[in-house]
Design an enzyme around this catalytic site. Structure first.
Site, PDB file in Angstrom:
ATOM      1  CG  HIS A   1      -0.481  -0.046   2.476  1.00  0.00           C
ATOM      2  ND1 HIS A   1      -0.188  -1.291   3.231  1.00  0.00           N
ATOM      3  CD2 HIS A   1       0.014   0.681   3.369  1.00  0.00           C
ATOM      4  CE1 HIS A   1       0.280  -0.973   4.398  1.00  0.00           C
ATOM      5  NE2 HIS A   1       0.460   0.434   4.340  1.00  0.00           N
TER       6      HIS A   1
ATOM      7  CG  ASP B   1       4.444   2.543   6.753  1.00  0.00           C
ATOM      8  OD1 ASP B   1       3.786   3.224   5.994  1.00  0.00           O
ATOM      9  OD2 ASP B   1       3.886   1.659   7.715  1.00  0.00           O
ATOM     10  CG  HIS B   2       4.427  -0.216   3.899  1.00  0.00           C
ATOM     11  ND1 HIS B   2       4.676  -1.449   4.538  1.00  0.00           N
ATOM     12  CD2 HIS B   2       3.420   0.173   4.571  1.00  0.00           C
ATOM     13  CE1 HIS B   2       4.078  -1.476   5.479  1.00  0.00           C
ATOM     14  NE2 HIS B   2       3.443  -0.458   5.609  1.00  0.00           N
TER      15      HIS B   2
ATOM     16  CE1 TYR C   1     -12.172   9.384   5.860  1.00  0.00           C
ATOM     17  CE2 TYR C   1     -12.701   7.435   7.054  1.00  0.00           C
ATOM     18  CZ  TYR C   1     -12.806   8.265   5.867  1.00  0.00           C
ATOM     19  OH  TYR C   1     -13.003   7.540   4.658  1.00  0.00           O
TER      20      TYR C   1
ATOM     21  CG  HIS D   1      -3.918  -0.411   5.661  1.00  0.00           C
ATOM     22  ND1 HIS D   1      -4.285  -0.260   6.978  1.00  0.00           N
ATOM     23  CD2 HIS D   1      -2.858   0.560   5.387  1.00  0.00           C
ATOM     24  CE1 HIS D   1      -3.213   0.393   7.448  1.00  0.00           C
ATOM     25  NE2 HIS D   1      -2.250   0.817   6.625  1.00  0.00           N
TER      26      HIS D   1
ATOM     27  CG  HIS E   1       0.032   4.332   4.026  1.00  0.00           C
ATOM     28  ND1 HIS E   1      -0.811   3.704   4.823  1.00  0.00           N
ATOM     29  CD2 HIS E   1      -0.870   4.973   3.198  1.00  0.00           C
ATOM     30  CE1 HIS E   1      -2.133   3.750   4.644  1.00  0.00           C
ATOM     31  NE2 HIS E   1      -2.127   4.693   3.618  1.00  0.00           N
TER      32      HIS E   1
ATOM     33  CG  HIS F   1       3.192  -3.113   9.597  1.00  0.00           C
ATOM     34  ND1 HIS F   1       3.885  -2.191  10.249  1.00  0.00           N
ATOM     35  CD2 HIS F   1       2.189  -2.703   8.755  1.00  0.00           C
ATOM     36  CE1 HIS F   1       3.725  -1.095   9.751  1.00  0.00           C
ATOM     37  NE2 HIS F   1       2.678  -1.326   8.577  1.00  0.00           N
TER      38      HIS F   1
END
Length: 303
Positions: free
Chosen positions: A113, A117-118, A226, A191, A115, A257
Site C-alpha cells: 500500500h 513506511d512501505h 475521520y 487499508h 504509505h 507488518h
C-alpha cells in the site's frame, strides 16, 4: 500432438522448472527464521536493521524488524516487493547482497500500500537497481507525486515520499512475469485506496511447491476525526478488500507488518508457517475489528 512435440513441451517445462528450482537452494544456516526472530525480539522499529531470512523456495525476507520487504528470485532476474521507509533502503540493499544476490538483477519493484513506511525507500531502490516499478492505478498517483491520496482515511497523518515513475499500471488479476515466475496482483482496498496483495508459487529444492500470499494490511486506521460511516463508498471498499484477502491462494501468509501475522514466530517454528486457512483467518479478524469500529461510530455523535 506428435510424440516429438510432446517431448519438446515436456523438455521446455522441465527446463523452466529447473531454472526456478536452481535458485531455490537450501538456505544457509545463517539466514534462518530463528536468527531473524532473535535479532528482532523486542524491536519493531520500521528502520531497525534485521538479518535477511529464507522464507520458502525462491522467496526471501530482506526487510527490517518492523517492515517487510520481500525478494522473489528467478534465473531471469528478481522481483522486490515493498521498499520500507526512506532510511530502510540501504538496509534492504545490504540484505539482498548478504544473500548472495546482486541488486542490479532486480527487474521489478512492486508495492503493497501507498504509505511512506512501505514506499518511502522505493525511489532510492529504483535508482540503485535500475528496476521498473509496477502498481495499481490508485497507488500510481501517490508513487509519482509523492503526496498521500486525499481519498485515504489516513491522509492527514501521513508523510510524503520521494516521487518515482511507474512503468506499468496494473489491474486486478494482472501478473508481473520473469521467465517461469509470475506474481499476481489482487486489489484489496481495505487499508488504503491502492492496497495490493500479491501471490506467487515458490518451489523448494525438492520441487514441493507452495503458494505464497503477501496479503496487504487489512486494518482500518484513520486520522483523528475521520468517520467511516460518513463515507459509505470507503466502507464498501473495505469490505471488498477483506473478502478478497480471505480467498487468496494462501499456503504461506506474509504481511507488510510482520507482527500483524506473527510472521517471525511462524518462520522460526513457533507456529504453522504453512497454513491454507491463514489468509481467511487474517481477513476475518480484520473484518470483526472493522465491524466493531462501525458500531462504535454509530453509537457516537461524531463530535
Amino acid at each position: 500432438m506428435s510424440r516429438v512435440i510432446k517431448s519438446s513441451v515436456v523438455a521446455m517445462f522441465l527446463a523452466a522448472t529447473l531454472s526456478t528450482a536452481a535458485l531455490a537452494r537450501p538456505a544457509s544456516p545463517e539466514w534462518t527464521g530463528e536468527r531473524l526472530a532473535g535479532a528482532c525480539a523486542g524491536r519493531e522499529g520500521w528502520s531497525d536493521p534485521a538479518p535477511p531470512a529464507h522464507i520458502y523456495g525462491t522467496t526471501w525476507y530482506v526487510g527490517t524488524c518492523g517492515i517487510a520487504a520481500i525478494l522473489v528470485t528467478s534465473q531471469e532476474g528478481h522481483v522486490l516487493i515493498d521498499g520500507g521507509p526512506a532510511d530502510a533502503a540501504p538496509l534492504i540493499l545490504a540484505n539482498i547482497r548478504k544473500l548472495g544476490f546482486d541488486p542490479a538483477d532486480v527487474r521489478w519493484i512492486l508495492t503493497s500500500h501507498e504509505h511512506f513506511d512501505h514506499i518511502g525507500g522505493v525511489a532510492q531502490l529504483q535508482r540503485k537497481t535500475g528496476a521498473r516499478v509496477a502498481a495499481l492505478a490508485a497507488a500510481k498517483r501517490v508513487l509519482e507525486t509523492g503526496k498521500p491520496s486525499t481519498d485515504d482515511p489516513q491522509a492527514a497523518r501521513l508523510d510524503g515520499s520521494s516521487p518515482v515513475p511507474v512503468a506499468r499500471v496494473l489491474a486486478d488479476g494482472d501478473s508481473v512475469t520473469l521467465g517461469p515466475l509470475a506474481i499476481t496482483v489482487h486489489e484489496t482496498p481495505a487499508h488504503s485506496p491502492g492496497s495490493a496483495s500479491w501471490t506467487w508459487q515458490a518451489c523448494d529444492e525438492k520441487f514441493a511447491c507452495r503458494m505464497i500470499a503477501y496479503a496487504d494490511s487489512a486494518t482500518t486506521i484513520s486520522a483523528d476525526g475521520y468517520r467511516f460511516t460518513d463515507h459509505p463508498d470507503r466502507v464498501a471498499r473495505v469490505h471488498t478488500g477483506h473478502a478478497r484477502i480471505a480467498v487468496l491462494p494462501c499456503d504461506v501468509l506474509v504481511t507488510p507488518h510482520p507482527s500483524a501475522s506473527e510472521f517471525f514466530a511462524r518462520l522460526s517454528g513457533k507456529g504453522a508457517l504453512v497454513d491454507a486457512g491463514a489468509c481467511r483467518s487474517y481477513a476475518r479478524s480484520a473484518e470483526e475489528k472493522f465491524a466493531a469500529r462501525l458500531a462504535g461510530e454509530a453509537g457516537s455523535t461524531g463530535e
